[in-house]
Design a protein around this motif. Structure first.
Motif, PDB file in Angstrom:
ATOM      1  N   SER A   1       0.854  -1.189   0.000  1.00 30.09           N
ATOM      2  CA  SER A   1       0.000   0.000   0.000  1.00 30.09           C
ATOM      3  C   SER A   1       0.884   1.231   0.000  1.00 30.09           C
ATOM      4  CB  SER A   1      -0.886   0.059   1.261  1.00 30.09           C
ATOM      5  OG  SER A   1      -1.774  -1.024   1.310  1.00 30.09           O
ATOM      6  N   LEU A   2       0.414   2.278  -0.676  1.00 31.37           N
ATOM      7  CA  LEU A   2       1.032   3.593  -0.564  1.00 31.37           C
ATOM      8  C   LEU A   2       0.049   4.450   0.204  1.00 31.37           C
ATOM      9  CD1 LEU A   2       3.344   5.563  -1.278  1.00 31.37           C
ATOM     10  CD2 LEU A   2       1.986   6.224  -3.280  1.00 31.37           C
ATOM     11  N   LEU A   3       0.506   5.014   1.310  1.00 32.04           N
ATOM     12  CA  LEU A   3      -0.342   5.814   2.182  1.00 32.04           C
ATOM     13  C   LEU A   3       0.054   7.281   2.074  1.00 32.04           C
ATOM     14  CD1 LEU A   3       0.098   3.513   5.315  1.00 32.04           C
ATOM     15  CD2 LEU A   3      -1.625   3.305   3.516  1.00 32.04           C
ATOM     16  N   GLN A   4      -0.951   8.170   2.092  1.00 36.58           N
ATOM     17  CA  GLN A   4      -0.687   9.608   2.060  1.00 36.58           C
ATOM     18  C   GLN A   4      -1.241  10.224   3.335  1.00 36.58           C
ATOM     19  OE1 GLN A   4      -2.736  11.895  -0.996  1.00 36.58           O
ATOM     20  NE2 GLN A   4      -0.959  13.248  -1.189  1.00 36.58           N
ATOM     21  N   ASN A   5      -0.397  10.976   4.033  1.00 32.20           N
ATOM     22  CA  ASN A   5      -0.800  11.644   5.256  1.00 32.20           C
ATOM     23  C   ASN A   5      -1.861  12.694   4.917  1.00 32.20           C
ATOM     24  OD1 ASN A   5      -0.881  13.507   7.481  1.00 32.20           O
ATOM     25  ND2 ASN A   5       1.077  12.722   8.169  1.00 32.20           N
TER      26      ASN A   5
END
Length: 101
Positions: A39-43
């Motif tokens: 997964s790529l997570l964005q704050n």
């Protein structure tokens, strides 16, 4: 399970470019023994802060991946990225052993 987070910051105006790179990634890690999920997570509060999260069956699977040829090939490509500001980003890596679910 074993979870690895690679946290890095990009200039907010370049976050969509980086997200696009990950949306079109090679998928080599998906074929690695012991791989479970990527997964790529964005704050939400800091759009330029991104986290790559990879879940492994166990720590040894992760260690086998990071010492393998495909891992090296992917990271060599990152160093050759035309945008030198993005190519020189060094993530903070956090590793977690899952102890309860």
């Amino acid at each position: 399970m074993y979870i690895v987070h690679s946290i890095f910051e990009v200039p907010p105006e370049k976050s969509e470019e980086v997200i696009s790179i990950y949306q079109n990634r090679t998928g080599l890690v998906d074929q690695a023994a012991g791989f479970i999920d990527f997964s790529l997570l964005q704050n939400e509060r800091k759009p330029g802060e991104l986290t790559v999260q990879i879940i492994w069956e166990d720590k040894q699977s992760y260690l086998d991946w990071v010492t393998g040829e495909d891992y090296q090939r992917i990271h060599d490509l990152e160093k050759k990225y035309p945008d030198k500001q993005l190519a020189n980003i060094v993530p903070k890596v956090h590793k977690f052993k899952v102890v309860a679910q």
